[in-house]
Design a protein around this motif. Structure first.
Motif, PDB file in Angstrom:
ATOM      1  N   GLY A 178      -2.723   6.657   0.048  1.00  0.00           N
ATOM      2  CA  GLY A 178      -3.020   6.051   1.336  1.00  0.00           C
ATOM      3  C   GLY A 178      -1.807   5.989   2.254  1.00  0.00           C
ATOM      4  O   GLY A 178      -0.701   6.393   1.882  1.00  0.00           O
ATOM      5  N   ILE A 181       2.193   0.840   3.801  1.00  0.00           N
ATOM      6  CA  ILE A 181       2.003  -0.512   4.333  1.00  0.00           C
ATOM      7  C   ILE A 181       3.385  -1.119   4.553  1.00  0.00           C
ATOM      8  O   ILE A 181       4.228  -1.098   3.650  1.00  0.00           O
ATOM      9  CB  ILE A 181       1.233  -1.401   3.332  1.00  0.00           C
ATOM     10  CG1 ILE A 181      -0.049  -0.711   2.852  1.00  0.00           C
ATOM     11  CG2 ILE A 181       0.946  -2.770   3.920  1.00  0.00           C
ATOM     12  CD1 ILE A 181      -0.635  -1.348   1.592  1.00  0.00           C
ATOM     13  N   GLU A 185       2.934  -6.395   7.429  1.00  0.00           N
ATOM     14  CA  GLU A 185       1.468  -6.351   7.503  1.00  0.00           C
ATOM     15  C   GLU A 185       0.805  -7.283   6.500  1.00  0.00           C
ATOM     16  O   GLU A 185      -0.324  -7.733   6.720  1.00  0.00           O
ATOM     17  CB  GLU A 185       0.976  -4.922   7.259  1.00  0.00           C
ATOM     18  CG  GLU A 185       1.278  -3.917   8.333  1.00  0.00           C
ATOM     19  CD  GLU A 185       0.731  -2.553   7.956  1.00  0.00           C
ATOM     20  OE1 GLU A 185      -0.494  -2.421   7.796  1.00  0.00           O
ATOM     21  OE2 GLU A 185       1.543  -1.617   7.792  1.00  0.00           O
ATOM     22  N   GLN A 205      -6.431  -4.835  -1.520  1.00  0.00           N
ATOM     23  CA  GLN A 205      -7.481  -4.513  -0.557  1.00  0.00           C
ATOM     24  C   GLN A 205      -7.264  -3.112   0.007  1.00  0.00           C
ATOM     25  O   GLN A 205      -8.214  -2.343   0.163  1.00  0.00           O
ATOM     26  CB  GLN A 205      -7.494  -5.563   0.561  1.00  0.00           C
ATOM     27  CG  GLN A 205      -8.676  -5.476   1.503  1.00  0.00           C
ATOM     28  CD  GLN A 205      -8.479  -4.482   2.640  1.00  0.00           C
ATOM     29  OE1 GLN A 205      -7.351  -4.239   3.058  1.00  0.00           O
ATOM     30  NE2 GLN A 205      -9.574  -3.912   3.144  1.00  0.00           N
ATOM     31  N   ARG A 206      -5.995  -2.761   0.266  1.00  0.00           N
ATOM     32  CA  ARG A 206      -5.689  -1.437   0.799  1.00  0.00           C
ATOM     33  C   ARG A 206      -5.906  -0.346  -0.254  1.00  0.00           C
ATOM     34  O   ARG A 206      -6.277   0.776   0.079  1.00  0.00           O
ATOM     35  CB  ARG A 206      -4.240  -1.402   1.320  1.00  0.00           C
ATOM     36  CG  ARG A 206      -4.018  -2.264   2.559  1.00  0.00           C
ATOM     37  CD  ARG A 206      -4.610  -1.624   3.809  1.00  0.00           C
ATOM     38  NE  ARG A 206      -3.871  -0.460   4.202  1.00  0.00           N
ATOM     39  CZ  ARG A 206      -2.836  -0.477   5.042  1.00  0.00           C
ATOM     40  NH1 ARG A 206      -2.428  -1.630   5.581  1.00  0.00           N
ATOM     41  NH2 ARG A 206      -2.209   0.625   5.374  1.00  0.00           N
TER      42      ARG A 206
END
Length: 218
Positions: A178, A181, A185, A205-206
């Motif tokens: 992904g 982050i 954040e 969650q990510r």
């Protein structure tokens, strides 16, 4: 999408361990890796779901640079396992949240020196591939380190050397990387009493929103 492994850099034993894992993956499964473009140039914390004994090895496929990996100290009781994990720059950590201050210092020291760290926020392998809640210690590390957190999710490794230890095969494995982050954040603020847990919940969650590429679901 890319279906090639990087040319691993680093010491011979590290490269040999990853090539061995690559052979296992090629023999017993087909692995596809997407999202290479999301890997930061500098140090980061790779945060991934945990379903297989191959997880610490497979995370090394995402980049040619050497990583360090956080591994439960009980995995190193076996001499062979200890030798293999040590070759992967394993940092042993005890279960639970206590007596690990030295481990966190070591991880922060390695990140400061420019090396990325692989960590599994769930702390233990999932039996069926479903995501578990992350450990607060990972949230603490992510906030303290101040480097990007790279979420990674795999699909299918739970069928190849899963928690049961039974070797499976003939499966497709997808590894999805992904977007990084930033610590800001996921930081609820210094005054939040559950700051570390909320930070790791945000990381999980990510990881959870990462899905298989559509054309691999057909």
């Amino acid at each position: 999408m890319k279906n090639l492994y990087p040319k691993f850099e680093g010491k011979y034993t590290y490269k040999a361990s990853l090539y061995l894992a690559q052979i296992i993956c090629d023999v017993f499964a087909r692995i596809d890796i997407s999202g290479y473009e999301n890997v930061p140039d500098g140090p980061c914390i790779v945060a991934a779901n945990h379903v297989s004994y191959l997880d610490p090895f497979s995370m090394g496929f995402i980049d040619e640079r050497e990583f360090s990996v956080v591994a439960r100290d009980t995995l190193m009781k076996n001499a062979l396992a200890k030798k293999i994990l040590t070759s992967l720059n394993a940092i042993p950590i005890k279960r639970g949240q206590s007596n690990n201050l030295g481990v966190f210092r070591e991880m922060l020291s390695q990140i400061k020196a420019g090396r990325s760290i692989i960590i599994f926020p769930e702390g233990t392998r999932s039996a069926d591939g479903s995501l578990q809640r992350g450990k607060a210690g990972v949230g603490f590390l992510a906030l303290k380190a101040g480097v990007p957190i790279l979420p990674v999710r795999t699909f299918g490794f739970e069928d190849v050397l899963p928690r049961s230890g039974k070797l499976g095969g003939g499966v497709r494995i997808d590894m999805v990387i992904g977007k990084p982050i930033s610590p800001a954040e996921i930081d609820p603020g210094r005054d939040d009493p559950d700051r570390a847990q909320k930070a790791v919940d945000a990381i999980m969650q990510r990881i959870g929103v990462l899905q298989k590429p559509r054309f691999n679901q057909l």
